[in-house]
Scaffold this motif. Sequence first.
Motif, PDB file in Angstrom:
ATOM      1  N   LYS A   1       2.259 -11.589  -0.924  1.00 40.10           N
ATOM      2  CA  LYS A   1       1.206 -10.595  -0.485  1.00 40.10           C
ATOM      3  C   LYS A   1       0.137 -10.552  -0.535  1.00 40.10           C
ATOM      4  O   LYS A   1      -0.460 -11.157  -0.643  1.00 40.10           O
ATOM      5  N   LYS A   2      -0.214 -10.726  -1.735  1.00 39.42           N
ATOM      6  CA  LYS A   2      -1.910 -10.629  -2.669  1.00 39.42           C
ATOM      7  C   LYS A   2      -1.934 -11.897  -2.385  1.00 39.42           C
ATOM      8  O   LYS A   2      -3.435 -11.363  -2.187  1.00 39.42           O
ATOM      9  N   ALA A   3      -1.669 -12.622  -2.231  1.00 37.14           N
ATOM     10  CA  ALA A   3      -2.436 -13.841  -2.610  1.00 37.14           C
ATOM     11  C   ALA A   3      -2.360 -14.354  -0.640  1.00 37.14           C
ATOM     12  O   ALA A   3      -3.197 -14.629  -0.415  1.00 37.14           O
ATOM     13  N   TYR A   4      -1.276 -13.869  -0.109  1.00 43.17           N
ATOM     14  CA  TYR A   4      -1.941 -13.961   0.894  1.00 43.17           C
ATOM     15  C   TYR A   4      -2.826 -12.689   2.079  1.00 43.17           C
ATOM     16  O   TYR A   4      -3.671 -13.538   3.569  1.00 43.17           O
ATOM     17  N   ASP A   5      -3.278 -11.668   1.498  1.00 45.10           N
ATOM     18  CA  ASP A   5      -4.240 -11.015   1.671  1.00 45.10           C
ATOM     19  C   ASP A   5      -5.426 -11.652   1.388  1.00 45.10           C
ATOM     20  O   ASP A   5      -6.430 -11.494   2.262  1.00 45.10           O
TER      21      ASP A   5
END
Length: 305
Positions: A101-105
């Motif tokens: 999720k951190k990467a996606y954001d």
Amino acid sequence: MTENGSEFKKEELQQILDKKLENLKELEEYGKDSNYIQELSDIALIQLQLEDFKDSEKNYKICLNHFIKQKDRLGQAAVHGVLGTLYFKENEYHRSIKSYKKAYDIYNELKQIQEQITCLKGIGNNYLKLNQFDEACDTFLDCSALCSDNNDIYNLLDCLGNLIYIHEKIEKWDVVFELYKKTLKAFKEINDNKGMITSYFNLGILQKKEYNLEDALLHFKKGTNIAINANYVESIIRGLGYVGEVLFYIGRIKEAKNQFLRALHIAKKIGAKNAITQIKVLLKSLGLQEKNINEELNEYEEKQK
């Protein structure tokens, strides 16, 4: 042989890792600059491949701190993404979701479409492992929409496959049917014969399950015709079996028998023992004995000459 090949690969990776660790010591003398971080990142990847998760994670976190200090957003996203993979391999699914999720954001902010798709697939796979089907479904639907918008057919098919798996698990057959129609459309776009055959057969199986026998027959015939045109023998035998079964259910016994005999003829030609046994069982369900089957098959083969 496979095991020896894998072992050799592992030894080879270990040798590369040892050399890179030596090189890292030399680079450290000049300071922990971008060259040092690049080498450390390579080392962390090899450690991940060797399933040395603890050292790999430690080294990736050093890289992450470097990218944070440098305000390198892409570098940060890349490390978060690979940590998502690492935690998934360790069966730490909640941590994996958090990292993806951190990467996606970041990728979303920087409009990196392919990377967003990879992260969403990673998140969805974690939810599947946790049996959180609602969350997995929402994630794969978002991913499917992104794939469709960007004409990424292969990743779209992956997402649809996962959505089918989820809805089969919860037995929402109407949704599964619509998803198979979407996969069929996608396989048509990339001209994937095997994919189209499988989709038609799966649509037929679902229609048969719902006793929509005429529609089932149509789907089975379409799949079988593609198999015939592409000369996929095993799929031809399977398709003829499906067609014959449905013809039997709707009372067209003679036509069903002919389909089974045709399938048996092909199965014998290629020596498909399991298929031969299965088709003979189907023919016996029509009331034929072994002797009758051989007679009928000889008669069928004479007509083909």
